[in-house]
Design an enzyme around this catalytic site. Sequence first.
Site, PDB file in Angstrom:
ATOM      1  N   LYS A  37     -11.214 106.997   1.137  1.00 55.62           N
ATOM      2  CA  LYS A  37     -11.835 106.603  -0.576  1.00 55.62           C
ATOM      3  C   LYS A  37     -12.362 106.403  -1.221  1.00 55.62           C
ATOM      4  O   LYS A  37     -13.721 106.496  -1.456  1.00 55.62           O
ATOM      5  CB  LYS A  37     -10.559 105.574   0.260  1.00 55.62           C
TER       6      LYS A  37
ATOM      7  N   ASP B  53      -6.843  91.270   7.441  1.00 55.95           N
ATOM      8  CA  ASP B  53      -6.889  92.339   6.238  1.00 55.95           C
ATOM      9  C   ASP B  53      -8.471  92.727   6.820  1.00 55.95           C
ATOM     10  O   ASP B  53      -9.375  91.911   6.133  1.00 55.95           O
ATOM     11  CB  ASP B  53      -6.616  92.179   5.247  1.00 55.95           C
TER      12      ASP B  53
ATOM     13  N   LYS C  67      -1.293  93.704  -0.618  1.00 56.01           N
ATOM     14  CA  LYS C  67      -2.464  95.177  -0.315  1.00 56.01           C
ATOM     15  C   LYS C  67      -3.152  93.759  -1.557  1.00 56.01           C
ATOM     16  O   LYS C  67      -4.431  93.272  -1.521  1.00 56.01           O
ATOM     17  CB  LYS C  67      -2.536  96.069  -0.706  1.00 56.01           C
TER      18      LYS C  67
ATOM     19  N   LYS D 206     -10.851  90.084   4.256  1.00 57.98           N
ATOM     20  CA  LYS D 206     -10.660  90.304   3.072  1.00 57.98           C
ATOM     21  C   LYS D 206     -10.199  88.339   2.598  1.00 57.98           C
ATOM     22  O   LYS D 206     -10.079  88.101   1.791  1.00 57.98           O
ATOM     23  CB  LYS D 206      -9.354  91.132   2.551  1.00 57.98           C
TER      24      LYS D 206
HETATM   25  P1  NAI Z   1      -2.969 104.794   9.191  1.00 59.24           P
HETATM   26  O1  NAI Z   1      -1.258 104.408   8.083  1.00 59.24           O
HETATM   27  O2  NAI Z   1      -3.640 105.654   9.663  1.00 59.24           O
HETATM   28  O3  NAI Z   1      -2.162 103.755  10.763  1.00 59.24           O
HETATM   29  C1  NAI Z   1      -1.511 103.479  11.069  1.00 59.24           C
HETATM   30  C2  NAI Z   1      -0.230 103.424  12.157  1.00 59.24           C
HETATM   31  O4  NAI Z   1       0.738 102.478  12.169  1.00 59.24           O
HETATM   32  C3  NAI Z   1       0.456 104.753  11.902  1.00 59.24           C
HETATM   33  O5  NAI Z   1       0.030 105.613  12.800  1.00 59.24           O
HETATM   34  C4  NAI Z   1       1.563 104.300  12.291  1.00 59.24           C
HETATM   35  O6  NAI Z   1       2.850 105.208  12.102  1.00 59.24           O
HETATM   36  C5  NAI Z   1       1.623 102.769  13.274  1.00 59.24           C
HETATM   37  N1  NAI Z   1       2.621 101.926  12.788  1.00 59.24           N
HETATM   38  C6  NAI Z   1       3.035 102.044  11.359  1.00 59.24           C
HETATM   39  N2  NAI Z   1       4.345 100.510  12.401  1.00 59.24           N
HETATM   40  C7  NAI Z   1       4.009  99.852  13.323  1.00 59.24           C
HETATM   41  C8  NAI Z   1       4.944  99.602  14.220  1.00 59.24           C
HETATM   42  N3  NAI Z   1       5.821  98.607  13.982  1.00 59.24           N
HETATM   43  N4  NAI Z   1       4.510  99.686  15.686  1.00 59.24           N
HETATM   44  C9  NAI Z   1       3.590 100.527  15.865  1.00 59.24           C
HETATM   45  N5  NAI Z   1       3.143 101.322  14.931  1.00 59.24           N
HETATM   46  C10 NAI Z   1       3.132 101.372  13.449  1.00 59.24           C
HETATM   47  O7  NAI Z   1      -3.424 103.875   8.826  1.00 59.24           O
HETATM   48  P2  NAI Z   1      -5.064 102.650   9.022  1.00 59.24           P
HETATM   49  O8  NAI Z   1      -5.599 103.478   7.573  1.00 59.24           O
HETATM   50  O9  NAI Z   1      -5.383 103.304  10.388  1.00 59.24           O
HETATM   51  O10 NAI Z   1      -4.867 101.517   8.159  1.00 59.24           O
HETATM   52  C11 NAI Z   1      -4.523 100.682   9.474  1.00 59.24           C
HETATM   53  C12 NAI Z   1      -4.153  99.713   8.573  1.00 59.24           C
HETATM   54  O11 NAI Z   1      -5.442  98.586   8.459  1.00 59.24           O
HETATM   55  C13 NAI Z   1      -3.294  99.625   7.333  1.00 59.24           C
HETATM   56  O12 NAI Z   1      -2.787  98.232   7.204  1.00 59.24           O
HETATM   57  C14 NAI Z   1      -4.816  99.256   5.900  1.00 59.24           C
HETATM   58  O13 NAI Z   1      -3.925  98.433   5.460  1.00 59.24           O
HETATM   59  C15 NAI Z   1      -4.997  97.794   7.360  1.00 59.24           C
HETATM   60  N6  NAI Z   1      -6.462  97.997   6.833  1.00 59.24           N
HETATM   61  C16 NAI Z   1      -7.099  99.639   6.172  1.00 59.24           C
HETATM   62  C17 NAI Z   1      -8.564  99.710   6.586  1.00 59.24           C
HETATM   63  C18 NAI Z   1      -9.426 100.544   6.130  1.00 59.24           C
HETATM   64  O14 NAI Z   1     -10.836 100.964   6.125  1.00 59.24           O
HETATM   65  N7  NAI Z   1      -8.906 101.859   6.655  1.00 59.24           N
HETATM   66  C19 NAI Z   1      -9.020  98.085   5.938  1.00 59.24           C
HETATM   67  C20 NAI Z   1      -7.993  97.587   6.008  1.00 59.24           C
HETATM   68  C21 NAI Z   1      -7.483  97.611   5.932  1.00 59.24           C
END
Ligand code: NAI
Length: 510
Positions: A394, A304, A353, A466
């Site tokens: 956020k 994370d 989370k 994290k």
């Molecule tokens: P997002 O939801 O915009 O992107 C995630 C992507 O993963 C989406 O495009 C989705 O279609 C794809 N996806 C889902 N399941 C999949 C799979 N099995 N195989 C391939 N692709 C798949 O989320 P974001 O904002 O990019 O965050 C990504 C991850 O990072 C989340 O789990 C979030 O909790 C974690 N995270 C993000 C932080 C941030 O500040 N943006 C901080 C800490 C963790």
Amino acid sequence: MEDTAVLNTNIIVDSPNVVYTDSEIISSYDYSDARVHGNILTPTTERLVFKTERHVPRVGALLVGWGGNNGTTLTAGILANKLGLSWETKEGTKTSNYFGSICKSITVRVGIDDNQKPVYVPLNNVIPLLDPNDLEIWGWDISGVNMGDAMRRAKVLDWNLQQQIYPMLKEMVPMPSIYLPEWIAANQEDRADNLIHGTKFEMMNKIRHDIRDFKNSKGLDKVIVVWTANTEKYCVVRHGLNDTAEHLLNSIREDSDEVSVSTLFAVASILEECTYINGSPQNTFVPGCIELAERFNVLIAGDDFKSGQTKLKSVLSDFIINSGLKLQSVVSYNHLGNNDGKNLSTPETFRSKELSKSGVIEDVVRANRLMYKYDESPDHCVVIKYVPFVGDSKRAMDEYVNEIFMGGKNTIALHNTCEDSMLAAPLILDLIMLAELCTRIQVKRDKDEKFTKMHPVMSILSFLLKSPLVPSGSPIIHCLFPQRYAIINFLKALIGLPPESFLMLEHRLE
Ligand code: NAI
């Protein structure tokens, strides 16, 4: 006149303990601590030898969840930096940068000059690090939208910048991925149109094939795989299922329901001998997966990304408790409106989370049994709500209540607007750059014959995560400054320099 100096070149350490060859830096390093027996302390020093390859190879990163907010922001950001783009906003012209990446944007004190002024160098001049502009980037997504439209969907970067990058990004389309709906929120189903089909074993083999294909087609020496896809629910850890490498591999062969998608990606990467980093909170690294990484000597890191609220919490709890104030209550509210927030709006993914965010004050409390009785810890509550209107921007609101002198109370309330993906993208870069460095390091105890690689579980990257994964039996460090100085002092050790002590005795003695 400036009272500090910054050196913008690579540095050379002139010492009998450091040898530079064409290909390596070999440093003999005295690692000092103290052994405690009862109330008797004995200072100890152990001589270690580090060997670091100087040549940075051709590196590629494969992102799982490439078409998401983090994936598109990172890819567009690297491209914009590579091309030196600037763009107009209502506040004036903005230029590309790598703010938020410690590898690209911080300096490290390396010594003092003849006038006793501290001298700083950029972190990436301490030891050769990958230049992000040379990184090849590609990935998988269950959504088949091209990266240009995915960047627009994310609504993160300024429009003028998006316009310049769109034509290049629209040519990039994520590879199909593994989608098992039960592992993420049901509300993600409508974007799942780019999928691999088959048994778990077949799908994992397809991922292995994709990794090899990427490596060969781009002429890469190393590939690093990063999970930045949706947060999954926790998976059960059970004897016979995933408690050993053998059991986990069998469970995959038998198509067991309880092997998560992220664990399939991790196993595929490990079998391809590619470093794997987990940027989401779920427990991808079940014991069998860690054992597999150890067996193949493949580096892994998780869990994370630590970008906003938790990063601040790991500073504030350290500051409060190590000022001698008794932190009694921490309450954190988040609301966010991006797809991550949408996915976290179901109880199972929220729970992952919540667990990841909750551990952050534990080590600083455990280290102080003067104020906290055994088993006592502050109340700590985390709330996350999905509010579409705020998008990727956020909001994190925290209240800290501390007990102070003679029954007084001190309350600190914070409002933190996180711009989530613009904070996370440079962290992903740091993880890739530092993990790549770790693959070039070998170490031995002075008396040993053979050099070995670093421990496969890269706890040295805890600053960026994290809920840091550490080798079995190691303490978990959450406090941000110890985590940061672990990285800085480690890089200094690789070139035979002593750790930063902050003593500055040259200014404190008569
Ligand atoms: P997002 O939801 O915009 O992107 C995630 C992507 O993963 C989406 O495009 C989705 O279609 C794809 N996806 C889902 N399941 C999949 C799979 N099995 N195989 C391939 N692709 C798949 O989320 P974001 O904002 O990019 O965050 C990504 C991850 O990072 C989340 O789990 C979030 O909790 C974690 N995270 C993000 C932080 C941030 O500040 N943006 C901080 C800490 C963790």
